[in-house]
Design a protein around this motif. Structure first.
Motif, PDB file in Angstrom:
ATOM      1  N   GLY A 125      73.527 -14.923 -41.255  1.00  0.00           N
ATOM      2  CA  GLY A 125      73.104 -14.597 -39.763  1.00  0.00           C
ATOM      3  C   GLY A 125      72.886 -13.096 -39.539  1.00  0.00           C
ATOM      4  O   GLY A 125      71.850 -12.539 -38.898  1.00  0.00           O
ATOM      5  N   VAL A 126      73.744 -12.235 -40.108  1.00  0.00           N
ATOM      6  CA  VAL A 126      73.747 -10.830 -40.005  1.00  0.00           C
ATOM      7  C   VAL A 126      72.358 -10.275 -40.534  1.00  0.00           C
ATOM      8  O   VAL A 126      71.430  -9.403 -39.912  1.00  0.00           O
ATOM      9  CB  VAL A 126      74.846 -10.175 -40.721  1.00  0.00           C
ATOM     10  CG1 VAL A 126      74.655  -8.630 -40.826  1.00  0.00           C
ATOM     11  CG2 VAL A 126      76.077 -10.373 -39.819  1.00  0.00           C
ATOM     12  N   ILE A 127      72.029 -11.034 -41.831  1.00  0.00           N
ATOM     13  CA  ILE A 127      70.482 -10.600 -42.476  1.00  0.00           C
ATOM     14  C   ILE A 127      69.597 -10.930 -41.436  1.00  0.00           C
ATOM     15  O   ILE A 127      68.611 -10.210 -41.290  1.00  0.00           O
ATOM     16  CB  ILE A 127      70.652 -11.394 -43.670  1.00  0.00           C
ATOM     17  CG1 ILE A 127      71.430 -10.657 -44.709  1.00  0.00           C
ATOM     18  CG2 ILE A 127      69.098 -11.204 -44.610  1.00  0.00           C
ATOM     19  CD1 ILE A 127      71.768 -11.448 -46.113  1.00  0.00           C
TER      20      ILE A 127
ATOM     21  N   ILE B 166      60.344 -15.286 -44.605  1.00  0.00           N
ATOM     22  CA  ILE B 166      61.894 -14.842 -44.685  1.00  0.00           C
ATOM     23  C   ILE B 166      62.831 -15.755 -43.995  1.00  0.00           C
ATOM     24  O   ILE B 166      63.723 -16.262 -44.243  1.00  0.00           O
ATOM     25  CB  ILE B 166      62.184 -13.424 -44.292  1.00  0.00           C
ATOM     26  CG1 ILE B 166      61.360 -12.434 -45.251  1.00  0.00           C
ATOM     27  CG2 ILE B 166      63.686 -12.954 -44.045  1.00  0.00           C
ATOM     28  CD1 ILE B 166      61.520 -10.875 -45.076  1.00  0.00           C
ATOM     29  N   THR B 167      62.413 -16.106 -42.767  1.00  0.00           N
ATOM     30  CA  THR B 167      63.229 -16.776 -41.851  1.00  0.00           C
ATOM     31  C   THR B 167      63.311 -18.369 -42.255  1.00  0.00           C
ATOM     32  O   THR B 167      64.672 -18.804 -42.451  1.00  0.00           O
ATOM     33  CB  THR B 167      62.692 -16.834 -40.572  1.00  0.00           C
ATOM     34  OG1 THR B 167      62.583 -15.752 -39.794  1.00  0.00           O
ATOM     35  CG2 THR B 167      63.540 -17.647 -39.448  1.00  0.00           C
TER      36      THR B 167
ATOM     37  N   PRO C 191      54.818 -11.345 -38.092  1.00  0.00           N
ATOM     38  CA  PRO C 191      54.474 -12.607 -38.210  1.00  0.00           C
ATOM     39  C   PRO C 191      54.791 -13.192 -39.626  1.00  0.00           C
ATOM     40  O   PRO C 191      55.356 -14.234 -39.896  1.00  0.00           O
ATOM     41  CB  PRO C 191      53.310 -13.231 -37.708  1.00  0.00           C
ATOM     42  CG  PRO C 191      52.725 -11.794 -36.782  1.00  0.00           C
ATOM     43  CD  PRO C 191      53.774 -10.510 -37.427  1.00  0.00           C
ATOM     44  N   LEU C 192      54.296 -12.334 -40.553  1.00  0.00           N
ATOM     45  CA  LEU C 192      54.327 -12.709 -41.923  1.00  0.00           C
ATOM     46  C   LEU C 192      56.226 -12.828 -42.338  1.00  0.00           C
ATOM     47  O   LEU C 192      56.417 -13.590 -42.961  1.00  0.00           O
ATOM     48  CB  LEU C 192      53.949 -11.660 -43.011  1.00  0.00           C
ATOM     49  CG  LEU C 192      53.758 -11.817 -44.572  1.00  0.00           C
ATOM     50  CD1 LEU C 192      53.143 -13.117 -44.683  1.00  0.00           C
ATOM     51  CD2 LEU C 192      53.219 -10.821 -45.167  1.00  0.00           C
ATOM     52  N   ARG C 193      56.772 -11.635 -41.626  1.00  0.00           N
ATOM     53  CA  ARG C 193      58.247 -11.634 -41.880  1.00  0.00           C
ATOM     54  C   ARG C 193      58.738 -13.162 -41.574  1.00  0.00           C
ATOM     55  O   ARG C 193      59.682 -13.907 -42.150  1.00  0.00           O
ATOM     56  CB  ARG C 193      58.777 -10.612 -41.302  1.00  0.00           C
ATOM     57  CG  ARG C 193      60.435 -10.397 -41.176  1.00  0.00           C
ATOM     58  CD  ARG C 193      60.831  -9.239 -40.390  1.00  0.00           C
ATOM     59  NE  ARG C 193      60.079  -9.323 -39.114  1.00  0.00           N
ATOM     60  CZ  ARG C 193      60.338 -10.102 -37.988  1.00  0.00           C
ATOM     61  NH1 ARG C 193      61.582 -10.721 -38.082  1.00  0.00           N
ATOM     62  NH2 ARG C 193      59.952  -9.899 -36.790  1.00  0.00           N
ATOM     63  N   HIS C 194      58.408 -13.508 -40.175  1.00  0.00           N
ATOM     64  CA  HIS C 194      58.929 -14.821 -39.604  1.00  0.00           C
ATOM     65  C   HIS C 194      58.452 -16.074 -40.721  1.00  0.00           C
ATOM     66  O   HIS C 194      59.088 -16.978 -40.840  1.00  0.00           O
ATOM     67  CB  HIS C 194      58.308 -14.940 -38.338  1.00  0.00           C
ATOM     68  CG  HIS C 194      59.337 -14.217 -37.354  1.00  0.00           C
ATOM     69  ND1 HIS C 194      60.605 -14.628 -36.969  1.00  0.00           N
ATOM     70  CD2 HIS C 194      59.019 -13.395 -36.557  1.00  0.00           C
ATOM     71  CE1 HIS C 194      61.013 -13.789 -36.096  1.00  0.00           C
ATOM     72  NE2 HIS C 194      59.951 -13.123 -35.685  1.00  0.00           N
ATOM     73  N   ALA C 195      57.457 -15.888 -41.054  1.00  0.00           N
ATOM     74  CA  ALA C 195      56.693 -17.170 -41.775  1.00  0.00           C
ATOM     75  C   ALA C 195      57.413 -17.337 -43.060  1.00  0.00           C
ATOM     76  O   ALA C 195      57.318 -18.381 -43.767  1.00  0.00           O
ATOM     77  CB  ALA C 195      54.964 -17.022 -41.992  1.00  0.00           C
TER      78      ALA C 195
END
Length: 151
Positions: free
Chosen positions: A131-133, A110-111, A104-108
Motif C-alpha cells: 500500500g505504501v509503494i 505497476i498498479t 498512464p503507463l505507470r497505472h497500466a
C-alpha cells in the motif's frame, strides 16, 4: 500557414478534448477510490478486474497521442512571428508527450503488479508495504502530471 495542417491539428485537439472528458468521467464513475487515494480499495479492485484496468489505461495512452497533430500546426503558426515561442512550444510539447505518457503507463503496468502482490500477501505487514509503494508511485505520478502532463 497551411490551412490543411490547421484543420488536422484542430481535429486532433477535438478528439483529445472529447476523449479526455470521457476518460475522467469514466475514472470518476468506475474507479472513485483512485481519487480518494484509498490504496487498499484500489489494489483490491484492480486485483479483481486487472484486464479492465489495463484496457482503460492503455486506451488513455493511445488516445493521448491524438493531440500530436496539433503540434505542427502550433509551431507553424508561431514560427512566422515568434520563433522563440515556437521552439519553446515544441520543447514543452515533447516533454508533455513523454511525461504525460509515463503516468498512464505507470497505472497500466505497476498498479496491476502491486494488486497481484497485495492479493497474494501472506500478512498484513506485506499488504501495508505494498500500500505504501502504491501511494508513493501515485504521488510520483501526480507530481509528473502537475508539472508537465497537463502542459
Amino acid at each position: 500557414m497551411d490551412p490543411k495542417l490547421l484543420k488536422i491539428g484542430g481535429y486532433g485537439a477535438i478528439i483529445y478534448a472529447v476523449s479526455t472528458g470521457f476518460f475522467y468521467a469514466y475514472l470518476a464513475w468506475r474507479w472513485p477510490m483512485v481519487e480518494r487515494q484509498d490504496a487498499e480499495a484500489v489494489l483490491k479492485e484492480v486485483g479483481t478486474h486487472p484486464t479492465e484496468w489495463q484496457f482503460f489505461w492503455w486506451s488513455a495512452i493511445i488516445l493521448s497521442f491524438s493531440l500530436i497533430p496539433t503540434f505542427p500546426a502550433l509551431v507553424q503558426a508561431l514560427w512566422k512571428d515568434a520563433q522563440a515561442y515556437a521552439i519553446i512550444a515544441l520543447f514543452f510539447g515533447f516533454i508533455a508527450i513523454i511525461l504525460g505518457t509515463l503516468g498512464p503507463l505507470r497505472h497500466a503496468t505497476i498498479t496491476p503488479t502491486l494488486a497481484s502482490l497485495y492479493g497474494g500477501a501472506s500478512s498484513e505487514e506485506i499488504r501495508g508495504v505494498v500500500g505504501v509503494i502504491y501511494k508513493t508511485q501515485e504521488a510520483y505520478g501526480q507530481g509528473l502530471f502537475c508539472l508537465f502532463g497537463s502542459t
